[in-house]
Design a protein around this motif. Structure first.
Motif, PDB file in Angstrom:
ATOM      1  N   ASN A   2      -7.683 -13.818   0.561  1.00  0.00           N
ATOM      2  CA  ASN A   2      -7.772 -12.580   0.871  1.00  0.00           C
ATOM      3  C   ASN A   2      -6.736 -12.619   2.072  1.00  0.00           C
ATOM      4  OD1 ASN A   2     -10.806 -12.967  -0.200  1.00  0.00           O
ATOM      5  ND2 ASN A   2     -10.290 -10.335   0.299  1.00  0.00           N
ATOM      6  N   ARG A   3      -6.175 -13.558   2.217  1.00  0.00           N
ATOM      7  CA  ARG A   3      -5.409 -13.563   3.153  1.00  0.00           C
ATOM      8  C   ARG A   3      -4.068 -14.329   2.386  1.00  0.00           C
ATOM      9  NH1 ARG A   3      -6.906 -14.072   8.635  1.00  0.00           N
ATOM     10  NH2 ARG A   3      -9.335 -13.161   8.774  1.00  0.00           N
ATOM     11  N   LEU A   4      -2.941 -14.109   3.528  1.00  0.00           N
ATOM     12  CA  LEU A   4      -1.518 -14.874   3.225  1.00  0.00           C
ATOM     13  C   LEU A   4      -0.226 -14.655   3.959  1.00  0.00           C
ATOM     14  CD1 LEU A   4       0.118 -15.085   0.131  1.00  0.00           C
ATOM     15  CD2 LEU A   4       0.741 -12.924   0.150  1.00  0.00           C
ATOM     16  N   VAL A   5       0.200 -15.498   4.344  1.00  0.00           N
ATOM     17  CA  VAL A   5       1.066 -15.288   5.687  1.00  0.00           C
ATOM     18  C   VAL A   5       2.076 -14.514   5.330  1.00  0.00           C
ATOM     19  CG1 VAL A   5       2.353 -16.099   7.427  1.00  0.00           C
ATOM     20  CG2 VAL A   5      -0.260 -16.432   6.995  1.00  0.00           C
ATOM     21  N   LEU A   6       2.991 -13.632   5.056  1.00  0.00           N
ATOM     22  CA  LEU A   6       4.244 -13.497   4.911  1.00  0.00           C
ATOM     23  C   LEU A   6       5.223 -13.913   6.260  1.00  0.00           C
ATOM     24  CD1 LEU A   6       3.649  -9.497   4.106  1.00  0.00           C
ATOM     25  CD2 LEU A   6       4.117 -11.777   2.635  1.00  0.00           C
ATOM     26  N   ASP A   7       5.878 -14.689   5.034  1.00  0.00           N
ATOM     27  CA  ASP A   7       7.481 -15.418   6.511  1.00  0.00           C
ATOM     28  C   ASP A   7       8.280 -14.937   5.749  1.00  0.00           C
ATOM     29  OD1 ASP A   7       7.153 -16.592   3.699  1.00  0.00           O
ATOM     30  OD2 ASP A   7       6.719 -18.947   4.757  1.00  0.00           O
ATOM     31  N   GLU A   8       9.556 -15.710   6.467  1.00  0.00           N
ATOM     32  CA  GLU A   8      10.703 -15.072   6.517  1.00  0.00           C
ATOM     33  C   GLU A   8      11.564 -13.372   6.426  1.00  0.00           C
ATOM     34  OE1 GLU A   8      12.000 -16.819   2.896  1.00  0.00           O
ATOM     35  OE2 GLU A   8      11.907 -18.552   2.941  1.00  0.00           O
ATOM     36  N   LEU A   9      10.639 -13.156   7.510  1.00  0.00           N
ATOM     37  CA  LEU A   9      10.796 -11.798   7.888  1.00  0.00           C
ATOM     38  C   LEU A   9      11.891 -11.573   8.792  1.00  0.00           C
ATOM     39  CD1 LEU A   9       7.086 -10.757   7.495  1.00  0.00           C
ATOM     40  CD2 LEU A   9       9.440 -10.821   5.568  1.00  0.00           C
ATOM     41  N   ASP A  10      12.753 -10.800   9.192  1.00  0.00           N
ATOM     42  CA  ASP A  10      13.668 -10.549  10.262  1.00  0.00           C
ATOM     43  C   ASP A  10      12.707 -10.507  11.413  1.00  0.00           C
ATOM     44  OD1 ASP A  10      15.363 -10.544   8.620  1.00  0.00           O
ATOM     45  OD2 ASP A  10      15.783  -7.702   7.938  1.00  0.00           O
ATOM     46  N   PRO A  11      13.124 -10.782  12.339  1.00  0.00           N
ATOM     47  CA  PRO A  11      12.628 -10.674  13.675  1.00  0.00           C
ATOM     48  C   PRO A  11      12.531  -9.185  14.275  1.00  0.00           C
ATOM     49  CG  PRO A  11      14.071 -11.950  14.125  1.00  0.00           C
ATOM     50  CD  PRO A  11      14.091 -11.635  12.971  1.00  0.00           C
ATOM     51  N   LEU A  12      11.576  -8.904  15.267  1.00  0.00           N
ATOM     52  CA  LEU A  12      11.551  -7.018  15.503  1.00  0.00           C
ATOM     53  C   LEU A  12      12.151  -6.012  14.484  1.00  0.00           C
ATOM     54  CD1 LEU A  12      13.015  -8.500  19.319  1.00  0.00           C
ATOM     55  CD2 LEU A  12      11.388  -7.579  18.256  1.00  0.00           C
ATOM     56  N   SER A  13      11.146  -6.427  13.555  1.00  0.00           N
ATOM     57  CA  SER A  13      11.362  -5.705  12.064  1.00  0.00           C
ATOM     58  C   SER A  13      10.635  -4.734  12.270  1.00  0.00           C
ATOM     59  CB  SER A  13      12.177  -6.039  11.294  1.00  0.00           C
ATOM     60  OG  SER A  13      13.388  -6.196  11.956  1.00  0.00           O
ATOM     61  N   LYS A  14       9.887  -4.053  11.148  1.00  0.00           N
ATOM     62  CA  LYS A  14       9.016  -2.833  11.043  1.00  0.00           C
ATOM     63  C   LYS A  14       8.631  -3.737   9.497  1.00  0.00           C
ATOM     64  CE  LYS A  14       6.289   2.123  11.065  1.00  0.00           C
ATOM     65  NZ  LYS A  14       6.347   2.781  11.298  1.00  0.00           N
ATOM     66  N   TYR A  15       7.737  -3.374   8.990  1.00  0.00           N
ATOM     67  CA  TYR A  15       7.824  -3.876   7.593  1.00  0.00           C
ATOM     68  C   TYR A  15       6.165  -3.094   7.158  1.00  0.00           C
ATOM     69  CZ  TYR A  15      10.586  -7.858   6.833  1.00  0.00           C
ATOM     70  OH  TYR A  15      12.338  -8.154   7.287  1.00  0.00           O
ATOM     71  N   CYS A  16       6.322  -2.788   5.812  1.00  0.00           N
ATOM     72  CA  CYS A  16       5.229  -1.475   5.176  1.00  0.00           C
ATOM     73  C   CYS A  16       4.455  -2.533   4.141  1.00  0.00           C
ATOM     74  CB  CYS A  16       5.445  -0.557   4.872  1.00  0.00           C
ATOM     75  SG  CYS A  16       6.473  -0.079   6.111  1.00  0.00           S
ATOM     76  N   VAL A  17       3.319  -2.429   3.848  1.00  0.00           N
ATOM     77  CA  VAL A  17       2.725  -3.868   2.778  1.00  0.00           C
ATOM     78  C   VAL A  17       1.682  -3.271   2.152  1.00  0.00           C
ATOM     79  CG1 VAL A  17       1.195  -5.627   2.277  1.00  0.00           C
ATOM     80  CG2 VAL A  17       2.914  -6.019   4.029  1.00  0.00           C
ATOM     81  N   ARG A  18       1.187  -2.944   0.899  1.00  0.00           N
ATOM     82  CA  ARG A  18       0.697  -2.137  -0.149  1.00  0.00           C
ATOM     83  C   ARG A  18      -0.398  -3.218  -0.937  1.00  0.00           C
ATOM     84  NH1 ARG A  18       3.404   1.993  -2.185  1.00  0.00           N
ATOM     85  NH2 ARG A  18       4.494   0.497  -4.203  1.00  0.00           N
ATOM     86  N   VAL A  19      -1.256  -3.385  -1.465  1.00  0.00           N
ATOM     87  CA  VAL A  19      -1.820  -3.831  -2.038  1.00  0.00           C
ATOM     88  C   VAL A  19      -2.951  -3.692  -3.003  1.00  0.00           C
ATOM     89  CG1 VAL A  19      -3.668  -5.998  -1.765  1.00  0.00           C
ATOM     90  CG2 VAL A  19      -2.320  -5.828  -0.043  1.00  0.00           C
ATOM     91  N   GLN A  20      -2.131  -4.257  -4.259  1.00  0.00           N
ATOM     92  CA  GLN A  20      -3.390  -3.098  -5.361  1.00  0.00           C
ATOM     93  C   GLN A  20      -4.695  -4.819  -5.795  1.00  0.00           C
ATOM     94  OE1 GLN A  20      -1.175  -1.442  -8.268  1.00  0.00           O
ATOM     95  NE2 GLN A  20      -3.214   0.184  -8.345  1.00  0.00           N
ATOM     96  N   ILE A  21      -5.553  -4.253  -6.167  1.00  0.00           N
ATOM     97  CA  ILE A  21      -6.726  -5.345  -7.445  1.00  0.00           C
ATOM     98  C   ILE A  21      -6.576  -5.593  -8.078  1.00  0.00           C
ATOM     99  CG2 ILE A  21      -9.040  -6.295  -7.512  1.00  0.00           C
ATOM    100  CD1 ILE A  21      -9.602  -4.665  -4.056  1.00  0.00           C
ATOM    101  N   HIS A  22      -6.114  -6.766  -9.187  1.00  0.00           N
ATOM    102  CA  HIS A  22      -6.468  -7.655 -10.790  1.00  0.00           C
ATOM    103  C   HIS A  22      -7.424  -7.851 -10.796  1.00  0.00           C
ATOM    104  CE1 HIS A  22      -2.535  -4.495 -12.078  1.00  0.00           C
ATOM    105  NE2 HIS A  22      -2.522  -5.042 -10.134  1.00  0.00           N
ATOM    106  N   THR A  23      -8.256  -7.011 -11.842  1.00  0.00           N
ATOM    107  CA  THR A  23      -9.405  -8.468 -12.745  1.00  0.00           C
ATOM    108  C   THR A  23      -9.597  -8.446 -14.326  1.00  0.00           C
ATOM    109  OG1 THR A  23     -11.000  -6.201 -13.078  1.00  0.00           O
ATOM    110  CG2 THR A  23     -10.721  -7.590 -11.287  1.00  0.00           C
ATOM    111  N   VAL A  24      -9.856  -9.371 -14.634  1.00  0.00           N
ATOM    112  CA  VAL A  24      -9.699  -9.733 -15.854  1.00  0.00           C
ATOM    113  C   VAL A  24     -10.513  -8.838 -16.903  1.00  0.00           C
ATOM    114  CG1 VAL A  24     -10.129 -11.693 -18.027  1.00  0.00           C
ATOM    115  CG2 VAL A  24      -8.916 -12.361 -15.572  1.00  0.00           C
ATOM    116  N   ARG A  25     -11.802  -8.368 -16.466  1.00  0.00           N
ATOM    117  CA  ARG A  25     -12.585  -7.588 -17.560  1.00  0.00           C
ATOM    118  C   ARG A  25     -12.304  -6.180 -17.591  1.00  0.00           C
ATOM    119  NH1 ARG A  25     -17.432  -9.484 -19.293  1.00  0.00           N
ATOM    120  NH2 ARG A  25     -18.342  -7.728 -18.845  1.00  0.00           N
ATOM    121  N   ASN A  26     -11.683  -6.017 -16.137  1.00  0.00           N
ATOM    122  CA  ASN A  26     -11.509  -4.042 -16.089  1.00  0.00           C
ATOM    123  C   ASN A  26     -10.282  -4.226 -16.745  1.00  0.00           C
ATOM    124  OD1 ASN A  26     -10.842  -1.234 -15.696  1.00  0.00           O
ATOM    125  ND2 ASN A  26     -12.890  -1.578 -13.644  1.00  0.00           N
ATOM    126  N   PRO A  27      -9.153  -3.288 -16.947  1.00  0.00           N
ATOM    127  CA  PRO A  27      -7.808  -4.134 -17.692  1.00  0.00           C
ATOM    128  C   PRO A  27      -7.051  -2.511 -16.727  1.00  0.00           C
ATOM    129  CG  PRO A  27      -8.920  -2.350 -18.764  1.00  0.00           C
ATOM    130  CD  PRO A  27     -10.022  -3.038 -18.087  1.00  0.00           C
TER     131      PRO A  27
END
Length: 353
Positions: A223-248
Motif C-alpha cells: 500500500n506504500r511506494l516511493v517514487l524516486d528519480e524525480l526533479d526537485p521543486l517540481s509538481k507531480y501528479c499520481v493516479r492509482v487503479q486496483i486489479h484483482t485476479v477474480r474480478n476481470p
C-alpha cells in the motif's frame, strides 16, 4: 396550440385532440372533451408543450382499471463495493401509482421475498447475500388486486462482477522523492483484501502538464511506494487503479493527486535542525543534573538512616485480638494472712491445772 389528451373510458383509453385559441377558449367537437380537459388541467395531470413541442397528458391509473399491468422492463442486478441492488424500469405505457414486489434466489436456494409493495424502482439486497454467491432477482408490478407476470434478471456473481470503487491516494514529499500511500475503498460487506486474496495496484504518475509522458508501475503489492528519480521543486501528479485476479474489471481510477517535491538542500537543513534540537535538549538535561546533583543525591540517599530493624518491624504481623486477650488473663498475685483458731474449753482446762 394543439394538446393531446388521454381520456379514460371504461376498459379503453381514448385519445382526443383539443385546440386552444389565443384567447383561452377551448375548441372541441363536443362538450365531454371540454369537461375532461378542465378536470385534467386543474388536477395537475396535464403537461402542455411549449415553443411548438408536442405535449402529452399522462393521467394516473383510473380506479376502474381492468386487465393486468404490464411487466417491468430493464430488470437487472448491479453491485458496487460488494453491495447488491435490483433495479428496473416501469412497464411500457404504465400509469402512475404502480407498486412492485421483488424476490431473490441464489444458486443453491429458491426465491424468497425481498422488497414488498414498494413504489421505488430499486431494491437493496446487500444484507441477504453471501460475498461469493450467484444470484438472480425478479420483480412484478401490482395495481389493486391485479399483478403482472414476473420479469427476471440475469444471474449475477457478486465477487466477479461487482464494481470496485476508487482507492484513496495520499502523497508525502520527502526531498526529491514522493511517497504514495494507498487506502483501499470501503466495502459494504467485509474488506477488499478479505474478498480478493491477490490484489495489485497500478500507479501512473507524470510531471504536471506532461500527462502524455506519464510513467506506470504495475503489479505493486504494498500500500506504500516511493517514487524516486524525480526533479526537485517540481509538481507531480499520481493516479492509482486496483486489479484483482477474480474480478476481470479494474477498479475505478482514483482521483488525481498532485504534490511538489522539495530539494535535497531543504532535506539536509531539516535534518540539521532536528539534530540541533535533540543535542540542545540533551545538554540542557546534563546541566540541570549537575547543578541539582546535591539535592537529587540527598533525596536518593538521605543521611538519617532508618532503624535497622524498622523494615522487619513493619513486616511483622500485628498481634491478634485473641492473643492479646489470652495474655491479659494471667493469674493475679494471691494475698494471705496467718489465722490461729483456739478451743476456749481446752484453754480453760489448761489454765486450772
Amino acid at each position: 396550440m394543439l394538446l393531446e389528451m388521454l381520456v379514460p373510458g371504461n376498459a379503453e383509453v381514448k385519445q382526443r385532440r383539443v385546440a386552444l385559441r389565443s384567447d383561452g377558449n377551448i375548441l372541441t367537437d363536443n362538450m365531454s372533451a371540454r369537461v375532461c380537459f378542465f378536470i385534467l388541467l386543474t388536477s395537475g395531470c396535464l403537461r402542455v408543450a411549449r415553443s411548438g413541442e408536442p405535449g402529452t397528458i399522462i393521467p394516473p391509473c383510473p380506479t376502474n382499471l381492468s386487465g393486468v399491468p404490464g411487466v417491468p422492463t430493464n430488470v437487472h442486478l448491479t453491485s458496487t463495493n460488494m453491495d447488491l441492488v435490483l433495479r428496473w424500469d416501469p412497464p411500457e405505457g404504465a400509469c402512475s401509482g404502480l407498486i412492485y414486489t421483488t424476490m431473490l434466489k441464489s444458486s443453491v436456494t429458491a426465491y424468497t421475498p425481498s422488497c414488498v409493495n414498494v413504489s421505488a424502482h430499486q431494491c437493496d439486497l446487500t444484507t441477504s447475500i453471501s460475498i461469493y454467491g450467484t444470484y438472480t432477482g425478479r420483480v412484478q408490478a401490482l395495481w389493486g388486486d391485479t399483478r403482472s407476470d414476473w420479469e427476471t434478471s440475469d444471474s449475477f456473481v457478486v465477487d466477479k462482477q461487482t464494481l470496485i470503487g476508487p482507492p484513496n491516494v495520499t502523497l508525502l514529499s520527502s526531498g526529491g522523492k514522493l511517497e504514495v500511500v494507498i487506502r483501499d475503498p470501503v466495502f459494504k460487506r467485509t474488506t477488499l483484501k478479505e474478498v480478493y486474496h491477490s490484489v495489485a495496484y497500478n500507479i501512473t504518475y507524470w510531471k504536471d502538464g506532461q500527462e502524455d509522458q506519464a510513467k506506470s508501475i504495475t503489479q505493486i503489492q504494498q500500500n506504500r511506494l516511493v517514487l524516486d528519480e524525480l526533479d526537485p521543486l517540481s509538481k507531480y501528479c499520481v493516479r492509482v487503479q486496483i486489479h484483482t485476479v477474480r474480478n476481470p474489471r479494474p477498479s475505478q481510477p482514483s482521483s488525481i493527486v498532485c504534490e511538489t517535491t522539495s530539494s535535497e538542500e531543504e532535506t539536509l537543513w531539516l535534518v540539521a535542525v532536528v539534530v540541533f534540537v535533540v543535542m540542545a535538549t540533551v545538554v540542557s538535561l546534563v546541566v540541570v543534573l549537575v547543578l541539582k546533583w546535591k539535592s537529587i543525591s540527598q533525596f536518593l540517599y538521605p543521611k538519617d538512616a532508618l532503624m535497622r530493624h524498622y523494615p522487619e518491624a513493619l513486616l511483622e504481623a500485628p498481634p491478634s485480638s485473641g492473643r492479646v486477650a489470652l495474655r491479659s488473663m494471667e493469674p493475679a498475685e494471691e494475698i494471705s494472712h496467718r489465722v490461729t483458731v483456739e478451743d476456749r474449753g481446752l484453754v480453760e482446762a489448761a489454765e486450772s491445772s
